[in-house]
Design an enzyme around this catalytic site. Structure first.
Site, PDB file in Angstrom:
ATOM      1  N   LYS A  78      64.902  15.700  61.000  1.00 56.93           N
ATOM      2  CA  LYS A  78      66.224  16.238  61.313  1.00 56.93           C
ATOM      3  C   LYS A  78      66.111  16.464  62.719  1.00 56.93           C
ATOM      4  O   LYS A  78      65.308  17.063  63.072  1.00 56.93           O
ATOM      5  CB  LYS A  78      66.574  17.138  60.462  1.00 56.93           C
ATOM      6  CG  LYS A  78      68.047  17.488  60.221  1.00 56.93           C
ATOM      7  CD  LYS A  78      68.382  16.597  59.002  1.00 56.93           C
ATOM      8  CE  LYS A  78      70.084  16.705  58.729  1.00 56.93           C
ATOM      9  NZ  LYS A  78      70.397  16.172  57.394  1.00 56.93           N
ATOM     10  N   PRO A 114      73.792   9.573  61.424  1.00 63.15           N
ATOM     11  CA  PRO A 114      74.722  10.381  61.137  1.00 63.15           C
ATOM     12  C   PRO A 114      74.617  11.805  60.612  1.00 63.15           C
ATOM     13  O   PRO A 114      73.902  11.635  59.397  1.00 63.15           O
ATOM     14  CB  PRO A 114      75.955   9.621  60.933  1.00 63.15           C
ATOM     15  CG  PRO A 114      75.589   8.294  61.277  1.00 63.15           C
ATOM     16  CD  PRO A 114      74.001   8.256  60.857  1.00 63.15           C
ATOM     17  N   THR A 150      77.736   8.570  50.222  1.00 67.01           N
ATOM     18  CA  THR A 150      77.090   9.721  49.971  1.00 67.01           C
ATOM     19  C   THR A 150      78.161  10.431  48.933  1.00 67.01           C
ATOM     20  O   THR A 150      77.567  11.181  47.963  1.00 67.01           O
ATOM     21  CB  THR A 150      77.196  10.618  51.137  1.00 67.01           C
ATOM     22  OG1 THR A 150      76.321  10.153  52.071  1.00 67.01           O
ATOM     23  CG2 THR A 150      76.809  12.106  50.736  1.00 67.01           C
ATOM     24  N   GLY A 185      83.312  15.385  50.815  1.00 69.38           N
ATOM     25  CA  GLY A 185      84.194  16.355  49.994  1.00 69.38           C
ATOM     26  C   GLY A 185      85.480  15.619  49.665  1.00 69.38           C
ATOM     27  O   GLY A 185      85.734  15.272  48.621  1.00 69.38           O
ATOM     28  N   GLY A 186      86.085  14.997  50.852  1.00 67.48           N
ATOM     29  CA  GLY A 186      87.239  14.343  50.758  1.00 67.48           C
ATOM     30  C   GLY A 186      87.288  13.129  49.736  1.00 67.48           C
ATOM     31  O   GLY A 186      88.156  12.842  48.873  1.00 67.48           O
ATOM     32  N   ALA A 238      79.904  21.670  51.622  1.00 64.76           N
ATOM     33  CA  ALA A 238      80.129  22.337  52.817  1.00 64.76           C
ATOM     34  C   ALA A 238      78.765  22.600  53.523  1.00 64.76           C
ATOM     35  O   ALA A 238      78.065  21.741  53.584  1.00 64.76           O
ATOM     36  CB  ALA A 238      81.189  23.753  52.681  1.00 64.76           C
ATOM     37  N   ASN A 261      73.742  20.104  52.020  1.00 66.18           N
ATOM     38  CA  ASN A 261      72.315  20.062  52.014  1.00 66.18           C
ATOM     39  C   ASN A 261      71.868  21.491  51.921  1.00 66.18           C
ATOM     40  O   ASN A 261      72.388  22.548  52.449  1.00 66.18           O
ATOM     41  CB  ASN A 261      71.691  19.366  53.360  1.00 66.18           C
ATOM     42  CG  ASN A 261      71.758  18.011  53.392  1.00 66.18           C
ATOM     43  OD1 ASN A 261      71.301  17.271  52.386  1.00 66.18           O
ATOM     44  ND2 ASN A 261      72.425  17.350  54.549  1.00 66.18           N
TER      45      ASN A 261
HETATM   46  N1  PHE Z   1      72.289  12.417  57.409  1.00 65.20           N
HETATM   47  C1  PHE Z   1      71.814  11.964  56.275  1.00 65.20           C
HETATM   48  C2  PHE Z   1      71.269  12.901  55.090  1.00 65.20           C
HETATM   49  O1  PHE Z   1      71.560  14.190  55.324  1.00 65.20           O
HETATM   50  C3  PHE Z   1      70.522  11.188  56.658  1.00 65.20           C
HETATM   51  C4  PHE Z   1      70.423   9.626  56.851  1.00 65.20           C
HETATM   52  C5  PHE Z   1      71.499   8.789  56.641  1.00 65.20           C
HETATM   53  C6  PHE Z   1      69.382   9.172  57.226  1.00 65.20           C
HETATM   54  C7  PHE Z   1      71.062   7.399  56.705  1.00 65.20           C
HETATM   55  C8  PHE Z   1      68.835   7.700  57.189  1.00 65.20           C
HETATM   56  C9  PHE Z   1      69.963   7.003  57.030  1.00 65.20           C
HETATM   57  O2  PHE Z   1      71.030  12.598  54.070  1.00 65.20           O
END
Ligand code: PHE
Length: 346
Positions: A78, A114, A150, A185-186, A238, A261
């Protein structure tokens, strides 16, 4: 910070400080056991550079587990940037270019993506200086925003949680509180409303709440009260650390499944939830749809339908995790972590 650095079982941190902008950046490589590390680039108004690093350390460990759960040929990492918001607004290109330099110096040991306050446009910009990024815009050959997948993964986590904790998958009439209604969330709110759930939203940004109220007629709750509002399912979308020794005794929900997370403040919070009989969908599984988007489209060259199927399977993985936790009388986070760790050994 010494404590969190020593507690972190990761490989290394690469950091630099940009004198001109005052930005401090950290690339935390937690594990390359499954392949090069990958994970989002987060830019946030942290109170100090080392708070940013601390956040990066914790988030990078979670990425290792997320990558393993997805069977991705990648490890966990990260990156975080500490910068004054006004300076960021005025000097974003300069700061991202400096980040790209740090990224390039790792020669592919870490791939960015991202995350909070960064998007596909930023990945395009970084890619011109260092090619180690996922999720550039479609125009530049990338897979674009991870937001939809996501949210879809979190939606399947909610369905699995409803099945296990409430006895049926059908969300019709179920009360669900979504805490944090930014991009993910939206999008989740829209999916839940279409599935017939009674949705309540909260966000520190009142304009996000207002837009969802006008589009879907959802109910609202003040940010400070969201976590303790009575509901069937709580969906934290959040920031992290919201499940802790102070909030857990006050929770009034049957299950928790959200995209944020690091929802548990400490490892002990897993047992606290277990003791209270609240089903917890571990965050690194419930939020793994974004990784399946980036890795599925870009590494595995999957079709939209294949990515959707893999994201849907997160629900099945969670049902297995819930069953294992019940059988072993452990917390669900512990059960999920055991499953992920078994995939690190191979
Ligand atoms: N930001 C994403 C997460 O927290 C990380 C990610 C997305 C990594 C796509 C690789 C490809 O899950």
């Amino acid at each position: 910070y010494t404590q969190s650095l020593c507690a972190w079982a990761g490989e290394f941190v690469a950091s630099c400080h940009d004198k001109e902008t005052g930005a401090s950046m950290f690339i935390c490589v937690h594990s390359t056991a499954r392949g090069p590390a990958a994970g989002g680039l987060r830019i946030k108004a942290y109170d100090a550079p080392l708070s940013a690093m601390e956040d990066g350390l914790r988030l990078s460990s979670a990425m290792t587990l997320k990558m393993a759960i997805c069977d991705a040929p990648l490890g966990g990492g990260k990156s975080v940037i500490f910068v004054d918001p006004a300076v960021l607004a005025a000097q974003r290109p300069k700061i991202l270019a400096r980040f790209a330099m740090l990224l390039e110096s790792l020669h592919g040991t870490y791939y960015g993506a991202p995350d909070m306050n960064t998007g596909p446009d930023d990945m395009d910009f970084i890619y011109e200086r260092s090619r180690y990024v996922f999720c550039r815009t479609a125009e530049r050959g990338g897979s674009g925003s991870t937001t939809h997948h996501t949210a879809l993964g979190t939606f399947h986590a909610i369905l699995a949680s409803a099945e296990f904790a409430l006895g049926r998958r059908d969300l019709t009439g179920r009360s669900i509180v979504v805490q944090g209604v930014g991009g993910v969330g939206g999008a989740l709110v829209e999916m839940l409303v279409r599935a017939g759930a009674r949705v309540t939203v909260s966000d520190v940004d009142a304009s996000r709440v207002a837009s969802l109220v006008s589009r879907f007629g959802v109910a609202t709750v003040a940010p400070d009260d969201a976590v303790t509002t009575a509901c069937d399912i709580l969906a934290p979308c959040a920031t992290g650390g919201i499940l802790n020794a102070r909030t857990i005794p006050e929770l009034r929900c049957a299950a928790i499944a959200g995209a944020a997370n690091n929802q548990l403040e400490t490892p002990e919070d897993d047992a606290r939830l277990q003791e209270r009989g609240i089903l917890y969908a571990p965050d690194f599984v419930a939020s793994a749809g974004g990784v399946l988007h980036g890795v599925g489209f870009e590494l595995w060259k999957w079709s939209e339908a294949q990515v959707d199927q893999a994201v849907e399977r997160l629900g099945g993985i969670l049902l297995d995790v819930f069953a294992a936790a019940k059988a072993d009388k452990t917390g669900t986070r512990e059960a999920a972590e055991r499953l992920a760790r078994s995939k690190l050994l191979k």
